[in-house]
Design a protein around this motif. Structure first.
Motif, PDB file in Angstrom:
ATOM      1  N   LEU A  85       0.835  -1.208   0.000  1.00 14.78           N
ATOM      2  CA  LEU A  85       0.000   0.000   0.000  1.00 14.78           C
ATOM      3  C   LEU A  85       0.867   1.254   0.000  1.00 14.78           C
ATOM      4  O   LEU A  85       0.645   2.189  -0.784  1.00 14.78           O
ATOM      5  N   LEU A  86       1.893   1.246   0.863  1.00 13.63           N
ATOM      6  CA  LEU A  86       2.798   2.399   0.944  1.00 13.63           C
ATOM      7  C   LEU A  86       3.534   2.592  -0.373  1.00 13.63           C
ATOM      8  O   LEU A  86       3.721   3.713  -0.838  1.00 13.63           O
ATOM      9  N   GLY A  87       3.946   1.461  -0.970  1.00  7.83           N
ATOM     10  CA  GLY A  87       4.656   1.524  -2.248  1.00  7.83           C
ATOM     11  C   GLY A  87       3.803   2.216  -3.306  1.00  7.83           C
ATOM     12  O   GLY A  87       4.275   3.117  -4.020  1.00  7.83           O
ATOM     13  N   PHE A 153      11.925   4.504  -2.062  1.00  9.16           N
ATOM     14  CA  PHE A 153      11.132   5.378  -1.200  1.00  9.16           C
ATOM     15  C   PHE A 153      11.921   6.664  -0.920  1.00  9.16           C
ATOM     16  O   PHE A 153      13.166   6.630  -0.907  1.00  9.16           O
ATOM     17  N   PRO A 154      11.244   7.781  -0.691  1.00  7.30           N
ATOM     18  CA  PRO A 154      11.970   9.024  -0.384  1.00  7.30           C
ATOM     19  C   PRO A 154      12.704   8.949   0.947  1.00  7.30           C
ATOM     20  O   PRO A 154      12.340   8.158   1.823  1.00  7.30           O
ATOM     21  N   ILE A 300       4.995  -0.414   8.321  1.00  9.60           N
ATOM     22  CA  ILE A 300       5.641   0.861   7.973  1.00  9.60           C
ATOM     23  C   ILE A 300       7.128   0.790   8.288  1.00  9.60           C
ATOM     24  O   ILE A 300       7.990   1.106   7.464  1.00  9.60           O
ATOM     25  N   VAL A 301       7.439   0.339   9.520  1.00  8.34           N
ATOM     26  CA  VAL A 301       8.827   0.259   9.964  1.00  8.34           C
ATOM     27  C   VAL A 301       9.638  -0.688   9.076  1.00  8.34           C
ATOM     28  O   VAL A 301      10.745  -0.380   8.637  1.00  8.34           O
ATOM     29  N   PHE A 302       9.038  -1.829   8.786  1.00 14.10           N
ATOM     30  CA  PHE A 302       9.781  -2.834   8.021  1.00 14.10           C
ATOM     31  C   PHE A 302      10.037  -2.359   6.589  1.00 14.10           C
ATOM     32  O   PHE A 302      11.132  -2.530   6.055  1.00 14.10           O
ATOM     33  N   THR A 303       9.012  -1.762   5.983  1.00 13.21           N
ATOM     34  CA  THR A 303       9.168  -1.256   4.611  1.00 13.21           C
ATOM     35  C   THR A 303      10.254  -0.187   4.574  1.00 13.21           C
ATOM     36  O   THR A 303      11.085  -0.144   3.664  1.00 13.21           O
ATOM     37  N   GLN A 307      13.595  -0.508   2.617  1.00 12.23           N
ATOM     38  CA  GLN A 307      13.646   0.519   1.587  1.00 12.23           C
ATOM     39  C   GLN A 307      12.885   0.118   0.339  1.00 12.23           C
ATOM     40  O   GLN A 307      13.116   0.642  -0.743  1.00 12.23           O
ATOM     41  N   ALA A 308      12.000  -0.856   0.463  1.00 11.26           N
ATOM     42  CA  ALA A 308      11.228  -1.304  -0.700  1.00 11.26           C
ATOM     43  C   ALA A 308       9.997  -2.077  -0.247  1.00 11.26           C
ATOM     44  O   ALA A 308       9.955  -2.576   0.871  1.00 11.26           O
TER      45      ALA A 308
END
Lengths: 391, 512
Positions: A85-87, A153-154, A300-303, A307-308
């Motif tokens: 979702l974040l991606g 990710f930024p 969130i933390v793991f992503t 970094q992906a």
């Protein structure tokens, strides 16, 4: 019968501290086996960051286990789902990082509410609901990512897991860290002194002076050591602050608040809890909503750390979280267990992972050892309880 | 005089730090019914556990002679083989297996290692006939009521060729009628040459069926009375059990009854299991301030169901009816609302639904009134502890401190913890469901005293009890409930064992 009860108290305390002692012994052992690498400041910081998401998950899992003896098998898939979702939101749509994080946490609420509804109100066993959830959310993740990895990710997003507080001072030690450490020690001691004063004022039974100060000194030394170690490297990781906040908040919630007490009560005897006026359905529902939110946070933390967003993210995380709770002394049928225990359990698993990987041991042996440790911890738990019942 | 089938000589059993049995001597004549009585904690269960091999040979000292042979049982199987069977208070049947399967569990009827079901059910039928249970052996045990399950348990013991049956509180969970049946069955079995040991708190049953009575107190044999030789009276047994003369089994109080303070009007509810079946039918009950109202009736008559449907609508479907307190209608549709309206319900089964056994006394006592020890949902531990200590002292809960898990307390003290929990909610109406079940005479007296104190403070007490003497002794007024309706209302003067029984049996309205 009097003597029995006296005896009963002792092994419980022993049990409480036994895992902490085991953790310290393990750390010393790895320090020797890795030729001093294990306790290097850099590795300690690493150890904390590496295990952050398992600790976050195990806090949520502990609430599930305590309140009903149920486990949430879906959290690993939810971590991957949130990552996907974040991606999509951040990388593909270019959404504001903080807004995306809010949406991710909201998605966690929905996931938890979905599962909690079936478990609490429809009385479907949690094992089945979350097993279904494990498949569902992994499936959605695969669909969204189409087997691909989304990155980059930024920086702003990555700093959640890799950021440190700004360093100050010129010496080898970071002064920001040292200041925070001193403040932490002062607060810690102050809180317990105030508690003691209140007890004295109201004429309640107080612990002996030796025990009181002994406890405080041990706590202060532990905080002090951690502070110095962190100060020798990059300082205080942002993630550590988030985790400490969670640990303190949830420990307080479980130990000192009415809803926390009610979770223990319903886990100990659901019927009695219902008859005592606990709304067990609502409580169970909210427990799973909470698990959803924490799973989202772990996602969130793991992503951020990875970094992906990848389709295979979070695999077996649920097992690590469940194992942490049981190693930390949570009762399989519910009704007992502590946040501190779960965190220590997670650290035990983390230390084994980290230590063995420094030694160059493969994941085959590591898994085997972790399995044995889990079994040993629970066997020890059950044997020590049996002992007390017999006596 | 017949020979002794069992002799236990100089039995001493110690647990670390405590000597539970101190030189107990116990002899049972062949073909007799021998009662074993004593307060909870007197050592009855320990003695029976020694006999049946739960505590294996070597963990106690003394001799067991059964059928003339010295025995050294290492486990329960050994004692069963010798012909000793215990029928436990908590039934040890598997609910989802049939009667037949249960009867031969552990010694299945097999031919060449394969279970012969025809033989099994045939034999099962014979065993059921012996205990007078008219049931299909294919019926699942979960579908039987407790009384019938008890009979299955007895049949199971007979199936093992038991010569000595030990009944541990067999009628604790039975209705008067089922209890009576069970006692008759014991006598029948006696005629067929079986020997029984009966452990019970119900003295009327004991004096009715037993040939001899042995009293244990604090791990010692006080005396053995033999029917026909010694004068046996309940008072004498009680005296032996508690070591003092109990002048009154029910404490006296000055009754000051005020206005009607609690009322249930036209209460009806359907059975949650059987569609459309009315389980409670148009029940109306009034309680005055400071009054103890007894609800008499058979088990399953609807008394517990009434209490649970009023208290948070925990039982039944399509509930209709109104609850009034001090003349105003109140909402009791959830437990929270019922508690907020100052109603308390002390459950029938304290272990199953009243207490959290693994938690300590303190946690259990404050569970229903955490709002009294917390501010903004945050618990004030010190306040909690001081409340718990206060109730421990006031109710005389025997324990080391308030941190003892309630699972390790005796039945009477557990009941006091449950009472304390509800008294702490400061209720105006207390519904007590079988508050003295399975606890000893001394503790019962203390519970009665607590009930009287509550009534004296102007509270309304509704007491559900299946023991007639208790309902008669404690209540100012009695409602008899049968088949989900009120079949009688009796004042203290009208209420006698016979009149109450009449209402139960007659199944029609008497009195008011």
């Amino acid at each position: 019968m009097r003597i029995n009860a006296e005896k009963k108290k002792l092994p419980v305390n022993l049990r409480q501290y036994s895992m902490v002692i085991a953790l310290i012994v393990m750390m010393v052992l790895f320090q020797a086996l890795t030729g001093g690498i294990f306790l290097k400041p850099q590795n300690i910081t690493n150890l904390i960051l590496q295990n952050s998401y398992v600790i976050i998950l195990s806090i949520g899992m502990l609430l599930c286990i305590v309140s009903s003896g149920s486990i949430d098998l879906s959290v690993g898939s939810v971590v991957a789902f949130i990552g996907a979702l974040l991606g999509v939101l951040i990388v593909q749509k270019g959404m504001n990082v903080w807004l995306a994080i809010l949406i991710a946490l909201g998605a966690g609420v929905l996931v938890g509410a979905w599962q909690g509804f079936w478990i609490a109100y429809m009385r479907i066993p949690a094992f089945i609901v979350t097993l279904a959830g494990m498949l569902i959310f992994r499936g959605i993740t695969l669909y969204v990512l189409q087997g691909m990895t989304i990155s980059p990710f930024p920086k702003e997003f990555l700093s959640i897991s890799s950021g440190f507080l700004v360093k100050t001072g010129t010496g080898k030690l970071d002064m920001t860290t040292m200041t925070l450490g001193v403040i932490a020690i002062v607060i810690c001691v102050a809180v317990s002194v105030i508690g003691l004063q209140k007890k004295k004022k109201n004429g309640y039974q107080c612990p002996s002076m030796a025990a009181f100060w002994g406890k405080n000194i041990v706590a202060a030394v532990a905080i002090g050591l951690l502070t110095v170690w962190l100060a020798l490297y990059n300082g205080v990781p942002v993630l550590l602050l988030i985790m400490l906040a969670l640990i303190i908040l949830y420990s307080f919630f479980m130990k000192k608040t009415v809803p926390g007490r009610q979770l223990y009560a319903m886990g100990g005897n659901e019927k009695a809890a219902v008859l005592s006026g606990v709304n067990t359905k609502k409580a169970l529902f909210l427990t799973f909503v909470n698990m959803g939110v924490l799973a989202a946070l772990a996602g969130i933390v793991f992503t951020s750390r990875l970094q992906a967003a990848t389709p295979s993210a979070g695999q077996n995380f649920e097992m690590d979280a469940i194992a942490s709770c049981y190693i930390g002394g949570a009762a399989v049928m519910g009704g007992s267990g502590s946040i501190a225990g779960a965190v220590v359990g997670a650290l035990v698993m983390g230390v084994i992972n980290n230590g063995l990987s420094i030694m160059g041991v493969g994941s085959d042996i590591t898994q085997t050892i972790k399995g044995l440790v889990l079994l040993a911890a629970v066997v020890f738990d059950i044997l020590s309880k049996k002992h007390t019942v017999k006596a | 005089m017949a020979e002794n089938i069992l002799e236990m000589r100089n039995i001493i059993k110690e647990f670390p730090g405590v000597r539970v049995l101190k030189d107990v001597n116990f002899a049972v004549q062949r073909g007799s019914i021998h009662a074993l009585v004593g307060e909870n904690g007197a050592g009855k269960s320990t003695l029976m556990n020694v006999l049946s091999g739960v505590y294996p040979f070597g963990t106690y000292s003394g001799d067991i002679v059964f059928e003339g042979k010295a025995c050294q049982f290492k486990n329960i199987k050994d004692s069963e083989q010798a012909g000793i069977a215990i029928i436990h208070q908590e039934l040890a049947l598997i609910p989802y297996l049939s009667i037949g399967e249960n009867l031969f569990l552990g010694h299945e009827k097999t031919s060449r290692g394969v279970i012969d079901w025809d033989l099994t059910y045939n034999e099962a039928k014979k065993l059921l006939e012996r205990v007078g249970l008219d049931e299909n052996p294919h019926t699942l045990v979960k579908d039987l009521n407790v009384g019938r399950q008890q009979l299955v348990e007895i049949a199971k013991a007979l199936g093992k060729n038991a010569k000595l049956l030990i009944f541990d509180e067999p009628t604790a969970a039975l209705t008067e009628k089922d209890s009576q049946k069970l006692l008759e069955l014991m006598k029948d079995l006696q005629k067929n040459g079986l020997t029984s040991i009966l452990i019970s708190h119900k003295l009327n049953e004991i004096t009715e069926v037993s040939d001899s009575i042995t009293i244990l107190r604090d791990g010692e044999t006080i005396e053995t009375m033999i029917k026909g030789k010694d004068e046996i009276s309940e008072d004498r047994i009680i005296k032996g059990m508690v070591g003092r003369e109990m002048t009154e089994r029910f404490p006296q109080r000055n009754v000051k009854i005020g206005d009607v303070a609690f009322e249930i009007r036209n209460w009806s509810a359907d059975s949650p299991v059987i569609e459309g079946k009315k389980f409670l039918n148009d029940i109306s009950i009034k309680v005055h301030k400071g009054e103890v109202v007894g609800l008499a009736g058979l088990m399953g008559a609807g008394r517990t169901e009434l209490a649970m449907s009023v208290f948070g609508h925990l039982y039944g479907k399509n509930i209709t009816g109104k609850v009034y307190k001090d003349g105003k209608e109140i909402d009791t549709s959830t437990v929270e609302k019922a508690i907020a309206n100052k109603i308390a319900y002390v459950t029938e089964d304290r272990k199953d639904a009243g207490l959290i056994l693994s938690e300590d006394i303190c946690t259990n006592i404050t569970l229903s009134s955490l709002n009294r020890v917390s501010q903004n949902q945050i618990i004030d531990k010190d306040k909690e502890i001081s409340y718990a200590n206060q109730f421990r002292d006031a109710l005389k809960i025997k324990s080391n401190n308030i941190y003892q898990p309630v699972g390790s307390l005796s039945g009477g003290n557990q009941q006091k913890v449950v009472l304390g929990k509800w008294i702490m909610t400061e209720p105006d109406v207390l519904i007590l469901d079988e508050p003295t079940r399975g606890i000893d005479v001394g503790a019962k007296y203390e519970i009665y005293t607590i009930i009287n104190q509550l009534a004296a403070k102007g509270k309304c007490v509704i007491m559900i009890s299946s023991e007639l003497p208790e309902v008669l002794g404690i209540s100012d007024r009695i409602y008899v409930i049968n088949n989900g309706t009120v079949t009688g209302e009796l004042s203290k003067e009208e209420a006698k064992a016979e009149t109450v029984m009449q209402c139960i049996v007659a199944n029609k309205k008497l009195g008011a």
